[in-house]
Design a protein around this motif. Structure first.
Motif, PDB file in Angstrom:
ATOM      1  N   GLY A   1      53.327  48.324  38.910  1.00  0.00           N
ATOM      2  CA  GLY A   1      54.057  49.576  39.006  1.00  0.00           C
ATOM      3  C   GLY A   1      53.907  50.276  40.335  1.00  0.00           C
ATOM      4  N   PHE A   2      52.809  49.989  41.053  1.00  0.00           N
ATOM      5  CA  PHE A   2      52.625  50.575  42.377  1.00  0.00           C
ATOM      6  C   PHE A   2      53.734  50.141  43.322  1.00  0.00           C
ATOM      7  N   PHE A   3      54.200  48.891  43.171  1.00  0.00           N
ATOM      8  CA  PHE A   3      55.212  48.351  44.081  1.00  0.00           C
ATOM      9  C   PHE A   3      56.639  48.631  43.608  1.00  0.00           C
ATOM     10  N   VAL A   4      56.861  48.588  42.302  1.00  0.00           N
ATOM     11  CA  VAL A   4      58.214  48.825  41.780  1.00  0.00           C
ATOM     12  C   VAL A   4      58.116  49.866  40.658  1.00  0.00           C
ATOM     13  N   PRO A   5      57.922  51.121  41.020  1.00  0.00           N
ATOM     14  CA  PRO A   5      57.640  52.153  40.004  1.00  0.00           C
ATOM     15  C   PRO A   5      58.805  52.466  39.088  1.00  0.00           C
ATOM     16  N   SER A   6      60.026  52.155  39.501  1.00  0.00           N
ATOM     17  CA  SER A   6      61.190  52.591  38.734  1.00  0.00           C
ATOM     18  C   SER A   6      61.863  51.477  37.941  1.00  0.00           C
ATOM     19  N   ASP A   7      61.212  50.330  37.791  1.00  0.00           N
ATOM     20  CA  ASP A   7      61.837  49.208  37.092  1.00  0.00           C
ATOM     21  C   ASP A   7      60.892  48.674  36.021  1.00  0.00           C
ATOM     22  N   PRO A   8      60.995  49.184  34.779  1.00  0.00           N
ATOM     23  CA  PRO A   8      60.055  48.791  33.718  1.00  0.00           C
ATOM     24  C   PRO A   8      60.102  47.310  33.364  1.00  0.00           C
ATOM     25  N   GLN A   9      61.271  46.663  33.520  1.00  0.00           N
ATOM     26  CA  GLN A   9      61.357  45.237  33.209  1.00  0.00           C
ATOM     27  C   GLN A   9      60.557  44.403  34.203  1.00  0.00           C
ATOM     28  N   VAL A  10      60.641  44.765  35.479  1.00  0.00           N
ATOM     29  CA  VAL A  10      59.855  44.060  36.499  1.00  0.00           C
ATOM     30  C   VAL A  10      58.368  44.278  36.231  1.00  0.00           C
ATOM     31  N   ILE A  11      57.996  45.492  35.859  1.00  0.00           N
ATOM     32  CA  ILE A  11      56.585  45.788  35.565  1.00  0.00           C
ATOM     33  C   ILE A  11      56.099  44.932  34.395  1.00  0.00           C
ATOM     34  N   GLU A  12      56.922  44.802  33.362  1.00  0.00           N
ATOM     35  CA  GLU A  12      56.523  44.019  32.181  1.00  0.00           C
ATOM     36  C   GLU A  12      56.294  42.552  32.542  1.00  0.00           C
ATOM     37  N   HIS A  13      57.267  41.947  33.244  1.00  0.00           N
ATOM     38  CA  HIS A  13      57.136  40.535  33.613  1.00  0.00           C
ATOM     39  C   HIS A  13      55.992  40.318  34.603  1.00  0.00           C
ATOM     40  N   GLY A  14      55.876  41.208  35.576  1.00  0.00           N
ATOM     41  CA  GLY A  14      54.827  41.068  36.580  1.00  0.00           C
ATOM     42  C   GLY A  14      53.438  41.204  35.989  1.00  0.00           C
ATOM     43  N   ALA A  15      53.263  42.138  35.068  1.00  0.00           N
ATOM     44  CA  ALA A  15      51.961  42.322  34.417  1.00  0.00           C
ATOM     45  C   ALA A  15      51.585  41.100  33.590  1.00  0.00           C
ATOM     46  N   ARG A  16      52.578  40.503  32.919  1.00  0.00           N
ATOM     47  CA  ARG A  16      52.308  39.304  32.130  1.00  0.00           C
ATOM     48  C   ARG A  16      51.869  38.151  33.046  1.00  0.00           C
ATOM     49  N   PHE A  17      52.490  38.034  34.195  1.00  0.00           N
ATOM     50  CA  PHE A  17      52.112  37.025  35.196  1.00  0.00           C
ATOM     51  C   PHE A  17      50.655  37.209  35.606  1.00  0.00           C
ATOM     52  N   LEU A  18      50.297  38.429  36.003  1.00  0.00           N
ATOM     53  CA  LEU A  18      48.941  38.682  36.499  1.00  0.00           C
ATOM     54  C   LEU A  18      47.895  38.468  35.413  1.00  0.00           C
ATOM     55  N   ARG A  19      48.194  38.885  34.201  1.00  0.00           N
ATOM     56  CA  ARG A  19      47.211  38.730  33.122  1.00  0.00           C
ATOM     57  C   ARG A  19      47.018  37.261  32.739  1.00  0.00           C
ATOM     58  N   THR A  20      48.042  36.463  32.930  1.00  0.00           N
ATOM     59  CA  THR A  20      47.935  35.044  32.601  1.00  0.00           C
ATOM     60  C   THR A  20      47.018  34.311  33.573  1.00  0.00           C
ATOM     61  N   VAL A  21      47.078  34.690  34.854  1.00  0.00           N
ATOM     62  CA  VAL A  21      46.348  33.938  35.876  1.00  0.00           C
ATOM     63  C   VAL A  21      45.000  34.542  36.232  1.00  0.00           C
ATOM     64  N   SER A  22      44.798  35.827  35.987  1.00  0.00           N
ATOM     65  CA  SER A  22      43.669  36.546  36.580  1.00  0.00           C
ATOM     66  C   SER A  22      42.298  36.037  36.155  1.00  0.00           C
TER      67      SER A  22
END
Length: 473
Positions: A347-368
């Motif tokens: 959300g820091f990078f794309v604060p106004s796009d909830p769909q991007v936040i959802e997909h991006g968070a799932r990516f990070l949680r999968t690999v972290s």
């Protein structure tokens, strides 16, 4: 007489030698990544299409950068071993030859990139609303390849002699300039027109030019362990051949990784602009997170290389083992923090796009939670490069990217299986498997069976004779 930097890295506490280099390198790499982070922050304010344009362009830029960066790896390896052996004339000669090779190769790649840029974007299947911005960003970035390559070469040579503070100061200065100029050139101010994402690329070009020029001036004035003179720029075919033997596998390694990134972009773009933007933001975060492991890998290469040059092979092994332990433990802790804070990071990078936040968070949680394995592999690979085993590092990359990650991504991302989530799951599986393979290879001990400076077959005739391997610095 050994150089001052060599004696610091071949004597005293192993952990002290390692961390003395690692901490400034990590700080410099954090600041270096701030170029991309600052760009991503401001470009994110232009919308998802702008973010997608940069996400697509970045792997192409990295591909060209990877082709030429093997020469910097070769220069750093040779400088570290000659510095550890106390052979100052050879340090200067290697630096000069590396400089001329990097400049020639980077200019050629810049021209090639300009010519092929439209074709490459078409091959990636870039969406029409993204293509124009991606092409503009790409061409500005390609114009500065010689400066980016050149400063990377300067940093590598400084690491080889054990001096990491001056590159840190230079990076800090240029990043400060970048943070001030970026919004001015992206959005416009006064006489400066609004250039959009092209403005971000132009600012990076200008600051990298300043960094490279500063580095060359410092080496020409004999700053801290390297003193270039005109005769060092006269081509030395034997030394160039040796550098190519070390550098070509490194270039193949980094190019294979970059090409795999581009192939992944092809798969990602098939899921639309939202997933593409999420992937781009996620990769920006990953690039920032792995900086500590990258810094530790670089410091490992410098310290191991100098100890090999000094004939202290057991100390070199100890440095590599300790580096792997630190990398695994440290990045595992970082991975847990990323898992917990993934939505906020995206959300820091794309604060106004909830769909991007959802997909991006799932990516990070999968690999972290597999970051520790990635750090372990990077640390041990740094030791391989220090010993001149660049072919080993190349093989490991080919296995990880082309035998593991891409086939997995191709299969798992099918709609019948995991869809876009299948792309994300390829990262943790690859991290764990390749780390275990690297650990087995390292444990065999064959990576430390010879030194570059002690081999009559590999040492150019123009260089000074090697001193006995049992002599300590």
């Amino acid at each position: 007489m050994p150089t001052r930097s060599a004696s610091r890295l071949t004597e005293g506490s192993v952990a002290g030698s390692l961390l003395k280099l690692a901490i400034p390198i990590v700080l410099a790499n954090i600041l270096q990544s701030a170029y991309q982070l600052i760009d991503a922050f401001w470009i994110g304010r232009l919308g998802g299409d702008a973010v997608a344009s940069v996400s697509i362009s970045t792997p192409l830029i990295f591909l060209l950068f990877a082709i030429g960066s093997g020469l910097s790896v070769a220069g750093s390896t040779l400088v570290a071993q000659y510095s550890g052996a106390g052979r100052q004339r050879d340090v200067n000669r290697v630096a000069g030859q590396t400089l001329i090779m990097v400049v020639v190769v980077s200019l050629a790649l810049s021209l090639l990139g300009h010519l092929l840029a439209p074709t490459l974007l078409d091959m990636l299947g870039v969406a029409p609303q993204v293509r124009e911005g991606a092409l503009s960003f790409l061409r500005y970035a390609l114009s500065g390849v010689v400066f980016t390559f050149g400063f990377s070469m300067f940093q590598a040579l400084m690491r080889g002699i054990g001096d990491v503070r001056m590159p840190l100061y230079i990076v800090a200065t240029t990043v400060a300039l970048n943070s001030v100029l970026d919004p001015l050139f992206i959005f416009g101010a006064g006489p400066i027109p609004a250039m959009g994402i092209a403005g971000a690329a132009l600012v990076t070009l200008l600051t990298q030019c300043l960094a490279f020029t500063t580095g060359v001036i410092l080496m020409w004035r004999g700053y801290q362990g390297i003193h270039l003179q005109w005769h060092h720029l006269k081509p030395d075919t034997l030394l160039i051949r040796q550098a190519l033997r070390l550098g070509i596998p490194s270039s193949i390694e980094l190019s294979a990784r970059a090409l795999a990134m581009n192939v992944m972009v092809v798969l990602v773009t098939g899921f639309g602009a939202t997933v593409t933007a999420a992937y781009g933001v996620g990769m920006n975060v990953l690039g920032f997170i792995v900086i500590p492991a990258l810094g530790l890998s670089m410091s490992t290469a410098a310290v191991v290389g100098q100890n090999i040059g000094a004939g202290q092979l057991e100390r070199a092994r100890h440095v590599a083992r300790l580096s792997g332990i630190i990398a695994f433990a440290g990045l595992s802790a970082v991975g847990l923090a990323v898992f917990l804070g993934a939505p906020a990071l995206v959300g820091f990078f794309v604060p106004s796009d909830p769909q991007v936040i959802e997909h991006g968070a799932r990516f990070l949680r999968t690999v972290s939670l597999t970051f520790g394995f990635m750090g372990l592999q990077m640390a041990l690979t740094g030791a391989f490069r220090a010993a001149g085993k660049t072919t080993a590092a190349m093989i490991l990359t080919l296995i990880s990217q082309w035998l593991l990650q891409f086939p997995l991504a191709l299969v798992l991302s099918r709609d019948a299986l995991l869809g876009s989530d299948g792309l994300w799951w390829t990262f943790p599986v690859t991290n764990v498997v390749i780390a275990l393979i690297t650990l087995v290879w390292f444990s065999r001990g064959t990576w430390l069976d010879a030194t570059l400076t002690g081999s009559a077959e590999e040492t150019p005739a123009t260089l000074t004779p090697p001193r006995p391997a049992n002599v300590r610095s």
